[in-house]
Design a protein around this motif. Structure first.
Motif, PDB file in Angstrom:
ATOM      1  N   ILE A 183       6.855  13.450  -0.284  1.00  0.00           N
ATOM      2  CA  ILE A 183       6.818  11.744  -0.300  1.00  0.00           C
ATOM      3  C   ILE A 183       6.520  12.135   0.692  1.00  0.00           C
ATOM      4  O   ILE A 183       5.675  10.699   1.612  1.00  0.00           O
ATOM      5  CB  ILE A 183       6.811  11.232  -1.977  1.00  0.00           C
ATOM      6  N   ASP A 184       7.814  11.464   1.343  1.00  0.00           N
ATOM      7  CA  ASP A 184       8.334  10.744   2.435  1.00  0.00           C
ATOM      8  C   ASP A 184       7.784  11.675   3.681  1.00  0.00           C
ATOM      9  O   ASP A 184       6.837  11.163   4.623  1.00  0.00           O
ATOM     10  CB  ASP A 184      10.023  11.451   3.154  1.00  0.00           C
ATOM     11  N   ILE A 185       6.669  12.674   3.841  1.00  0.00           N
ATOM     12  CA  ILE A 185       6.191  13.821   4.495  1.00  0.00           C
ATOM     13  C   ILE A 185       4.656  13.027   4.821  1.00  0.00           C
ATOM     14  O   ILE A 185       4.122  12.642   5.385  1.00  0.00           O
ATOM     15  CB  ILE A 185       6.619  15.242   4.546  1.00  0.00           C
ATOM     16  N   VAL A 186       4.496  13.546   3.568  1.00  0.00           N
ATOM     17  CA  VAL A 186       2.850  13.119   2.994  1.00  0.00           C
ATOM     18  C   VAL A 186       2.463  11.593   3.611  1.00  0.00           C
ATOM     19  O   VAL A 186       1.816  11.341   4.398  1.00  0.00           O
ATOM     20  CB  VAL A 186       2.351  12.669   1.742  1.00  0.00           C
ATOM     21  N   ILE A 187       4.081  10.432   2.727  1.00  0.00           N
ATOM     22  CA  ILE A 187       4.017   9.097   3.678  1.00  0.00           C
ATOM     23  C   ILE A 187       4.069   8.945   5.685  1.00  0.00           C
ATOM     24  O   ILE A 187       3.192   7.672   5.965  1.00  0.00           O
ATOM     25  CB  ILE A 187       4.966   8.366   3.351  1.00  0.00           C
ATOM     26  N   ALA A 188       4.622   9.817   6.026  1.00  0.00           N
ATOM     27  CA  ALA A 188       4.668   9.666   7.735  1.00  0.00           C
ATOM     28  C   ALA A 188       3.262  10.236   8.220  1.00  0.00           C
ATOM     29  O   ALA A 188       3.371   9.684   9.211  1.00  0.00           O
ATOM     30  CB  ALA A 188       5.849  10.314   8.239  1.00  0.00           C
TER      31      ALA A 188
ATOM     32  N   LEU B  30       0.884  -1.750  -0.109  1.00  0.00           N
ATOM     33  CA  LEU B  30       0.131   0.283  -0.195  1.00  0.00           C
ATOM     34  C   LEU B  30       1.218   0.996   0.102  1.00  0.00           C
ATOM     35  O   LEU B  30       0.243   2.077  -1.058  1.00  0.00           O
ATOM     36  CB  LEU B  30      -0.647  -0.409   1.398  1.00  0.00           C
ATOM     37  N   GLU B  31       1.963   1.471   0.682  1.00  0.00           N
ATOM     38  CA  GLU B  31       2.593   2.824   0.644  1.00  0.00           C
ATOM     39  C   GLU B  31       3.623   2.729  -0.423  1.00  0.00           C
ATOM     40  O   GLU B  31       3.436   3.504  -1.191  1.00  0.00           O
ATOM     41  CB  GLU B  31       3.967   2.239   1.683  1.00  0.00           C
ATOM     42  N   ARG B  32       3.860   1.918  -0.925  1.00  0.00           N
ATOM     43  CA  ARG B  32       4.443   1.678  -2.428  1.00  0.00           C
ATOM     44  C   ARG B  32       3.634   2.203  -3.914  1.00  0.00           C
ATOM     45  O   ARG B  32       4.350   3.284  -4.321  1.00  0.00           O
ATOM     46  CB  ARG B  32       5.216   0.355  -3.037  1.00  0.00           C
ATOM     47  N   ALA B  33       1.798   2.043  -3.484  1.00  0.00           N
ATOM     48  CA  ALA B  33       1.623   2.462  -4.134  1.00  0.00           C
ATOM     49  C   ALA B  33       1.423   3.868  -3.891  1.00  0.00           C
ATOM     50  O   ALA B  33       0.827   4.920  -4.731  1.00  0.00           O
ATOM     51  CB  ALA B  33       0.341   1.540  -4.174  1.00  0.00           C
ATOM     52  N   ILE B  34       0.698   3.842  -2.976  1.00  0.00           N
ATOM     53  CA  ILE B  34       1.495   5.402  -2.736  1.00  0.00           C
ATOM     54  C   ILE B  34       1.817   6.258  -3.038  1.00  0.00           C
ATOM     55  O   ILE B  34       2.058   7.762  -3.595  1.00  0.00           O
ATOM     56  CB  ILE B  34       0.345   5.461  -1.270  1.00  0.00           C
TER      57      ILE B  34
END
Length: 79
Positions: A36-41, A18-22
């Motif tokens: 992208i790292d901030i959004v994922i965090a 899921l994280e990879r897809a996002i």
């Protein structure tokens, strides 16, 4: 047997997928890696909520009842 390789559980694999897809979607939109790292965090709690293990069982009679009710609901939507 000291050389046993432990593989990630299904929930860990699901979360990574899921994280990879996002990440891929955000990358396709041209966001820089740092953003992208901030959004994922910031989405980590949401991602974790989507990746819980879910298992249940119901009786055959209950399943048949649910199926009948869903079919009735669908027929109401089709009218």
């Amino acid at each position: 047997m000291e050389n046993v390789i432990e593989f990630p559980t299904k929930s860990v694999r699901d979360r990574a997928s899921l994280e990879r897809a996002i990440r891929d979607g955000l990358n396709d939109e041209g966001l820089p890696p740092k953003i992208i790292d901030i959004v994922i965090a910031n989405m980590s709690c949401f991602i974790a909520a989507l990746c819980f293990d879910f298992a249940f069982s119901i009786s055959t009679a209950d399943a048949a009842s649910i199926s009948r009710q869903m079919n009735e609901f669908q027929s109401l939507l089709d009218t």
